[in-house]
Design an enzyme around this catalytic site. Structure first.
Site, PDB file in Angstrom:
ATOM      1  N   ASP A 343       0.838  -1.190   0.000  1.00 57.93           N
ATOM      2  CA  ASP A 343       0.000   0.000   0.000  1.00 57.93           C
ATOM      3  C   ASP A 343       0.879   1.250   0.000  1.00 57.93           C
ATOM      4  O   ASP A 343       1.845   1.351   0.770  1.00 57.93           O
ATOM      5  CB  ASP A 343      -0.887  -0.016   1.250  1.00 57.93           C
ATOM      6  CG  ASP A 343      -1.788   1.190   1.359  1.00 57.93           C
ATOM      7  OD1 ASP A 343      -2.648   1.372   0.482  1.00 57.93           O
ATOM      8  OD2 ASP A 343      -1.627   1.957   2.331  1.00 57.93           O
ATOM      9  N   GLU A 379       1.870  -0.303  -5.091  1.00 59.99           N
ATOM     10  CA  GLU A 379       0.963   0.788  -5.429  1.00 59.99           C
ATOM     11  C   GLU A 379       1.875   1.999  -5.594  1.00 59.99           C
ATOM     12  O   GLU A 379       2.369   2.547  -4.598  1.00 59.99           O
ATOM     13  CB  GLU A 379      -0.051   1.020  -4.315  1.00 59.99           C
ATOM     14  CG  GLU A 379      -1.052   2.106  -4.666  1.00 59.99           C
ATOM     15  CD  GLU A 379      -2.050   2.383  -3.552  1.00 59.99           C
ATOM     16  OE1 GLU A 379      -3.204   2.707  -3.862  1.00 59.99           O
ATOM     17  OE2 GLU A 379      -1.663   2.275  -2.357  1.00 59.99           O
TER      18      GLU A 379
END
Length: 633
Positions: A343, A379
């Site tokens: 993330d 990401e």
């Protein structure tokens, strides 16, 4: 009754609490502390029975001791003494029980009680005060566990053959009628044949689970009678959240998925923790060593916030980096996972404030003989300055391809460009080819947990996040969606046909493009969140998959498209298109067509027809041209 404990110096090399033949070896990094105590409890909900000071400190600031007389299963927490000087970046408070960040198992949940804050809550300078209430009744406890043997290895599916399915443990299982009620919402539910059969029938090769690390609520949610659902708010990096089950449950789930030929990828959060900004709770790292574990500004009172969640981990510090690396290796070597999706991966990859492909975090993973061999998905952005870096992560990393998402969404909303769609179908080579990586460096997706579902993408023009309690201010407004002429659900057959055709078109684009496709759980069965594009706080039937009302016809279409992909080498190629002629066919490796099937040769051919794009692959034994049609608005 307090256990009889004899304390020796122990060893500082293995961090956390480790079970040995002699007892529990404890090693706690707290460089600015003046003392560290291990607090013992007779049960997770029981009273504190003893505080054992660690007798030794090494030059790095690791406090350590061997606690003889204790054994596996001991419930414990930590208390750290030291300066409480927020304007100097120090926030030690021994009244706050801390969760061992190296704990393999935790029990209990974080309470929003004021005692969990290191200061007395109040005005803007409240964090400069000192709170002396004991937080122990309101925070989770750790349990001492031995290292475990990992499940049997996974199938190690090549990237070119990988189909990723992004899912939430609870959302995937809580409403499935074939799963026993006591197993719904847990790792045991994911391991149930009903789920595994669904995945294998679809043709999924990798299950990517939203965060499973122990996590807590953002501080504003209890007041709204909401809770954190997604899990992007961790406080312990080696322990699964007890709401989903035990470490043994997790390993059993991995074993079942591996037996079915499915890899397990974890969505992991190493950019921030649940302790938030200077007005957040003291749960673990803040009390151990605020300046060691967090990037701070100026004098140290406030935090760098590249994550948008209040704080940012300071991976430039060796002890903080050690925590992250130990966590990653734990999930591979003891828990059996096959890879990670990071993330906001730009945040841990920052060095001296800027994204650095050769910085401490990415370099540490690159040289690690275990971690460099698993699937690594970035990401490739965060909210900090200069935070967007799609295409810049080094091999062997792959990255979420937001360019693919935007091109496909725009085209099927009737506002896009066929050239952008062609670039997306060709693997977005202008971003990934310069690094020398193959098309599989891009993970293609149309939808993910954050944003509209596929059904909502064709049903809503705007977000409808009122249930989040923020007057619909949260969530992106850049959805690139189109409702087909009616906002929300409708019985109009023409609108329904329009929406259904666009769902089919987008899923076809996803499964025929070069790169690695990722499907959002529920898209294949028509799941809707009723227009909520930021459902992080919706732990209810808005986010839970409704299996009893599933769109099985669309499921069958997705299944057939995945099978087609697996049977078609042209869309799984490991080299980008070059326009070269295939000697076996006499055709170029790819030819782009207009709406009547004529090749697009020059720029005029691309600007003349913007409502259709055809693609013809030149490899032998590949089906004829495929045509994508933009909707008429």
């Amino acid at each position: 009754m307090a256990p009889r404990v004899k304390v020796e110096a122990g060893r500082p090399d293995r961090l956390g609490v480790n079970v040995t033949r002699g007892g529990l070896n404890v090693a706690v990094p707290a460089p600015d502390a003046t003392a560290v105590e291990v607090c013992l409890f007779d049960s997770p909900d029981g009273a504190e029975t003893a505080r054992v000071p660690l007798p030794a400190r090494d030059p790095r600031g690791i406090w350590h001791g061997l606690l003889r007389g204790l054994k596996e299963g001991q419930v414990y927490g930590l208390r750290v003494h030291g300066p409480y000087e927020p304007t100097q970046g120090h926030r030690h408070n021994p009244n706050k029980l801390l969760v061992d960040p190296w704990a393999r198992e935790v029990v209990g949940q974080v309470s929003p009680d004021d005692a969990t804050f290191g200061f007395t809550r109040g005005g803007p300078d409240a964090d400069l005060t000192f709170d002396d209430r004991d937080s122990a009744p309101f925070v989770p406890k750790a349990i001492a566990r031995k290292p475990a043997k990992a499940p049997p290895p996974g199938p190690r599916t090549p990237w070119a053959a990988t189909i990723v399915y992004e899912a939430h443990v609870k959302g995937l299982t809580i409403r499935h009628p074939d799963i026993p009620e006591e197993d719904r919402g847990t790792f045991r539910g994911v391991a149930h044949p009903a789920i595994i059969n669904h995945l294998t029938d679809l043709g999924i090769t990798a299950l990517e689970l939203l965060p499973v690390f122990a996590f807590s609520d953002e501080r504003h949610l209890p007041g709204l009678e909401l809770s954190n659902y997604w899990g992007y708010n961790p406080y312990a990096f080696l322990a699964p959240d007890p709401r989903y089950g035990t470490p043994d449950d997790f390993r059993a789930m991995v074993t079942a998925l591996h037996a079915a030929g499915i890899e397990v990828i974890l969505d992991v959060v190493y950019n921030h923790t649940a302790e938030s900004d200077e007005l957040g709770q003291t749960l673990s790292l803040r009390g151990l060593g605020n300046r060691t574990f967090y990037r701070t500004r100026g004098d140290g009172r406030s935090y760098v916030n590249d994550s948008g969640c209040g704080n940012t981990l300071r991976l430039e510090d060796p002890l903080c980096l050690r925590l992250v690396m130990d966590s990653l290796r734990h999930w591979v070597t003891e828990m059996g996972v096959d890879g990670f999706r990071f993330d906001l991966a730009v945040t841990p990859a920052r060095h001296h404030g800027a994204f650095d492909p050769t910085g401490p975090f990415l370099s540490a993973i690159a040289q690690d003989p275990v971690l460099s061999e698993v699937k690594l998905i970035a990401e490739p952005w965060d909210i900090g300055a200069g935070g967007h870096h799609t295409g810049r992560f080094p091999a062997p990393w792959v990255e979420w391809n937001d360019g693919f998402r935007d091109a496909v969404r725009s085209f099927f909303a009737g506002t896009g460009d066929p050239g952008d769609l062609a670039s997306a179908l060709a693997g977005t080579s202008h971003l990934f080819e310069p690094s020398g990586r193959p098309p599989q460096a891009g993970v293609n997706f149309i939808t993910a947990h954050d944003g509209f579902t596929l059904r909502d993408l064709v049903t809503y023009d705007g977000k409808h996040n009122e249930a989040n309690g923020e007057q619909n201010r949260d969530g992106t407004t850049h959805n690139l969606s189109w409702n087909g002429g009616v906002e929300g659900e409708t019985d109009d057959p023409a609108v329904q046909t329009n929406r259904d055709e666009r769902r089919h078109g987008m899923m076809t684009a996803l499964l025929t493009a070069l790169g690695v496709p990722m499907i959002l759980a529920g898209d294949e069965i028509g799941h809707t969140q009723r227009g909520n594009n930021n459902a992080y706080s919706q732990d209810n039937d808005l986010t839970w998959l409704d299996w009893e009302n599933a769109d099985w016809a669309f499921r069958d279409f997705v299944r057939d498209m995945i099978a087609w992909r697996k049977a078609t080498p042209a869309v799984r190629r490991t080299a980008f298109f070059s326009g070269a002629v295939d000697p076996a066919t006499g055709e170029r490796d790819v030819t782009w067509l207009d709406g009547v099937g004529a090749p697009r040769v020059n720029s005029d051919d691309w600007t003349r027809d913007r409502e259709a794009l055809g693609v013809l692959w030149g490899e032998a034994d590949t089906p004829g041209p495929l045509m994508f049609l933009a909707p008429r608005r």
